[in-house]
Design a protein around this motif. Sequence first.
Motif: not given
Length: 601
Positions: A393-399, A442-444
């Motif tokens: 829903d967008g919260r993971l988008a940067p990672a 692993t992504p931050a």
Amino acid sequence: MRECARCHARIVTTYLLHGMSDSLGPLTDPPGGSLENPATGNLYRFDTIEGVTTMSLRTRAGGERQQQLVGRIGAGLLDMSFVGAEIDAVGAVGQRLFFAPVERITGYGLALAPFERGGHSAGLDQPVTAQCLSCHTTEDPARLPAVIDANPGHTPPAARHIYPSNLLGVDALQRLSPLTCSACHGDTALHVEIMHERVPADGNDIGLPRLVALPAAQQRDVCARCHLEGDARLELTSRVGYGPHDDVLQAVRPVLVPATPDDDFRFVSQLERLALSACFRSSPDMTCTSCHEAHAGVAEQGPASFDRACIRCHSDGKPACARPDSLSVRDVTGAEAYAPEACVDCHMRRSQPFDLPLVRTVDHHVRRRIPRPADVPMRHYDKPSGALRLFADGRLAPALATDAGVAWASGLIAAGLYRIGRNDEAAAGLDAWSTGHAAHGTPAGLPSLDASPDFAHVRGLILEAAGRSDEALAAYDRALSLDGDLSESRVNRAALALAAGRSPETLADADLLATLHPRSELPWNLRARAAALTGNVPATATALAASTERWSSDPVTWHELGRLFLRMEKRDLAAAALSVAARLDPARPGLAEDMAASAVR
């Protein structure tokens, strides 16, 4: 809930009319009659005698089995699933729970369960596990007496370590409560203690998070725990308890959905479909309770309440329906109207989910113009082909936008592809993850897939299906190094070691499994296979006999045991074992000849 009702009587009274408050329980309205699966010829019949309801199976070849119905799952608003426990040859009722292959559809009657449809029939062997129950009870199945008794190495075990996974006890659905207030609110017991001043609290702490004060995405996570199923999902981190959590649900329990959605939808897809809606995409503060009253079911809430929810965001409080009076709701939607005026009539499609035939429910994809309802061919997964994506829903988008995030997603998509039977694609995706993870890590802010025992186990499954046995063994080793009680990995590792000629390793795993889970037949099956490789017929027969004591409805085991008794010249024992195999599956290849041999004196 009685404690909650002391201070919140009106809320609890309203909630008790909600289907969630009756999400499972003992069998109160037993089914009757019979139903045949035309694809397999399986005939299922229900009988109730002196208050006990049984379900009998007769196969096309004449095989017979029987289970006692011990409960139900679902409130029956749309459909109801029944739960059975096996009855053995001497009439004893077992402790393992299974979904009945026949359900009751409200307004229709008996129908084949979804898992019983299609090319493969699970028959009486579809297990009811703690994971199945996690959206139907707020109690911990791992604390059931039968579970503790069957898993003496754990006191009590975590739900993930119940083994066999459906050995929950014949009385489980009488002991487990339906969903209580804690399903959404969390630790209500602590709240009661604080409000009664039995434990100290700081300031305005009431022991529970105030849901309306939480960010919208965190509120949605509470609902998504049970209303976002997807085609596949993986538990990267075990979530303890219900209610709000500080982590992001999509990070710790990723869900895979079609990359290109269409008009078809699954029964449990509410958040997935809502996220496709323009009103959701343009309203970051929208939650499920923007439209749904928190404690009331849809029927109790009524269409007028949904209209008010629509109007709050549209037309500044004034109805803006553009449908002319001459155009009826049936003209637009193909269905009768809920009410004389109801926005949901024309903007939320009522149709058959692709995974639950004979049911009509609401597609939560809100649209200006909806397609007509349709009956679609039943299937378990959204599409047999086509890309999957992580629901986010967008919260993971940067990672996810980083190289590490792309690799992380590729690993999860590989796991999802395996779960829906697309093994070759899963193996290719797994290789992409391995390469990307080695290069980028692993992504931050996201959990490491390499540190997840569940992901390591699925890696083993993918590699084993691809014929890469050495790599699969390493994956199962990794899973067990992360979680030494992951019995599925231990069983698979032991079987691969045996195939590689390493019997001592197999026996070591089998011995540990038998100690931790003495009610499971699988350690004894492993011991039997290891003994058979050495030609030790008596040891093989002893192990298979122990297997049948733990699970008595496998015709393959009984048949093989009968053959061993024949080789040992124990014809009476052979005849007894072969007769059980014949009762379960008289069409087994070679069984008739073996039975004839057992009768020769």
